[in-house]
Motif scaffolding. Structure first.
Motif, PDB file in Angstrom:
ATOM      1  N   GLU A 112       0.839  -1.210   0.000  1.00 22.63           N
ATOM      2  CA  GLU A 112       0.000   0.000   0.000  1.00 22.63           C
ATOM      3  C   GLU A 112       0.871   1.256   0.000  1.00 22.63           C
ATOM      4  O   GLU A 112       0.570   2.229  -0.700  1.00 22.63           O
ATOM      5  CB  GLU A 112      -0.925  -0.008   1.212  1.00 22.63           C
ATOM      6  CG  GLU A 112      -2.002  -1.078   1.135  1.00 22.63           C
ATOM      7  CD  GLU A 112      -2.749  -1.282   2.447  1.00 22.63           C
ATOM      8  OE1 GLU A 112      -2.471  -0.552   3.441  1.00 22.63           O
ATOM      9  OE2 GLU A 112      -3.610  -2.182   2.488  1.00 22.63           O
ATOM     10  N   GLU A 168       2.291   1.768  -3.432  1.00 16.35           N
ATOM     11  CA  GLU A 168       1.231   2.252  -4.325  1.00 16.35           C
ATOM     12  C   GLU A 168       1.043   3.763  -4.153  1.00 16.35           C
ATOM     13  O   GLU A 168       0.927   4.497  -5.137  1.00 16.35           O
ATOM     14  CB  GLU A 168      -0.070   1.513  -4.019  1.00 16.35           C
ATOM     15  CG  GLU A 168      -1.177   1.809  -5.001  1.00 16.35           C
ATOM     16  CD  GLU A 168      -2.407   0.959  -4.725  1.00 16.35           C
ATOM     17  OE1 GLU A 168      -3.507   1.542  -4.642  1.00 16.35           O
ATOM     18  OE2 GLU A 168      -2.267  -0.277  -4.590  1.00 16.35           O
ATOM     19  N   ARG A 169       1.051   4.233  -2.906  1.00 17.97           N
ATOM     20  CA  ARG A 169       0.930   5.679  -2.655  1.00 17.97           C
ATOM     21  C   ARG A 169       2.142   6.429  -3.210  1.00 17.97           C
ATOM     22  O   ARG A 169       2.005   7.538  -3.742  1.00 17.97           O
ATOM     23  CB  ARG A 169       0.783   5.951  -1.156  1.00 17.97           C
ATOM     24  CG  ARG A 169      -0.569   5.550  -0.595  1.00 17.97           C
ATOM     25  CD  ARG A 169      -0.780   6.052   0.824  1.00 17.97           C
ATOM     26  NE  ARG A 169       0.261   5.707   1.775  1.00 17.97           N
ATOM     27  CZ  ARG A 169       0.324   4.579   2.473  1.00 17.97           C
ATOM     28  NH1 ARG A 169      -0.617   3.649   2.322  1.00 17.97           N
ATOM     29  NH2 ARG A 169       1.311   4.369   3.324  1.00 17.97           N
ATOM     30  N   GLU A 207       1.671   6.798  -6.884  1.00 15.07           N
ATOM     31  CA  GLU A 207       0.633   7.799  -7.147  1.00 15.07           C
ATOM     32  C   GLU A 207       1.186   9.214  -7.007  1.00 15.07           C
ATOM     33  O   GLU A 207       0.844  10.105  -7.789  1.00 15.07           O
ATOM     34  CB  GLU A 207      -0.556   7.608  -6.198  1.00 15.07           C
ATOM     35  CG  GLU A 207      -1.409   6.411  -6.535  1.00 15.07           C
ATOM     36  CD  GLU A 207      -2.469   6.114  -5.481  1.00 15.07           C
ATOM     37  OE1 GLU A 207      -2.627   6.904  -4.512  1.00 15.07           O
ATOM     38  OE2 GLU A 207      -3.147   5.073  -5.623  1.00 15.07           O
ATOM     39  N   GLU A 208       2.063   9.423  -6.011  1.00 13.85           N
ATOM     40  CA  GLU A 208       2.652  10.748  -5.847  1.00 13.85           C
ATOM     41  C   GLU A 208       3.531  11.100  -7.039  1.00 13.85           C
ATOM     42  O   GLU A 208       3.531  12.243  -7.499  1.00 13.85           O
ATOM     43  CB  GLU A 208       3.443  10.851  -4.541  1.00 13.85           C
ATOM     44  CG  GLU A 208       3.897  12.266  -4.260  1.00 13.85           C
ATOM     45  CD  GLU A 208       4.330  12.497  -2.831  1.00 13.85           C
ATOM     46  OE1 GLU A 208       4.050  13.590  -2.316  1.00 13.85           O
ATOM     47  OE2 GLU A 208       4.955  11.599  -2.229  1.00 13.85           O
TER      48      GLU A 208
END
Length: 177
Positions: free
Chosen positions: A48, A51-52, A55-56
């Motif tokens: 997780e 994944e963040r 995304e950033e």
């Protein structure tokens, strides 16, 4: 694909092969003692997190780099840039941070990767200021910040966990690589 090479490291975007070694780093209590509430992270939490991170990169045009040893290809951890959204008063800033596996401590890798990241922030992303946040008492991170030329600006309290944090900063228009 963004990639930076230093004399001993490759800073690069994340691959699927990085999940397990990063989860092993995040599972070490010594590594995590200064992060958040100090709890270790398992494989799912690390997935997780990564994944963040990706995304950033997509949203901001910067993020945390996977740090790979140039000679062996081994994942040492990460360094890079992020927006410190956990501190609302600093959500307009860009912070540099790092996390390396314990076996990579004390060898100058964090400083080497962070120097390259500051150059990336200034030259590739046009940032004129970068901050760094450490938990009071984390002398190893504080030493890296001083090597980068960062100065202590102020202390704040972590809004969720209540411990003291120190905010360091550097004006990149004065930064000497």
């Amino acid at each position: 694909m963004t990639e930076i090479r230093t004399p001993r490291l490759i800073l690069r975007r994340w691959s699927d092969d990085d999940l397990v070694p990063m989860a092993e780093i995040n599972a070490d209590p010594a590594v995590m003692q200064w992060i958040g509430d100090g709890d270790v992270q398992d494989l799912e939490e690390t997935a997780e997190f990564l994944e963040r991170v990706e995304e950033e990169w997509d949203d901001e045009g910067f993020g945390l780099f996977a740090v790979e040893l140039l000679g062996s290809g081994e994942l040492a951890g990460f360094t890079g840039l992020s927006v410190p959204t956990f501190l609302p008063e600093l959500a307009h800033e860009v912070a540099i941070g790092w996390r390396l596996g314990r076996q990579f401590w004390g060898q100058g890798y964090a400083s080497e990767a962070a120097q390259a990241t500051l150059e990336f922030a200034l030259q590739d992303r046009g940032l004129d200021r970068v901050i760094s946040i450490d938990r009071t008492g984390n002398t190893a991170s504080g030493n890296v910040m001083r090597k980068l030329g960062m100065t202590l600006e102020r202390d704040v309290v972590h809004p969720e966990f209540g411990h003291q944090l120190q905010i360091h900063a550097i004006d990149l228009t004065e930064y000497q690589a």
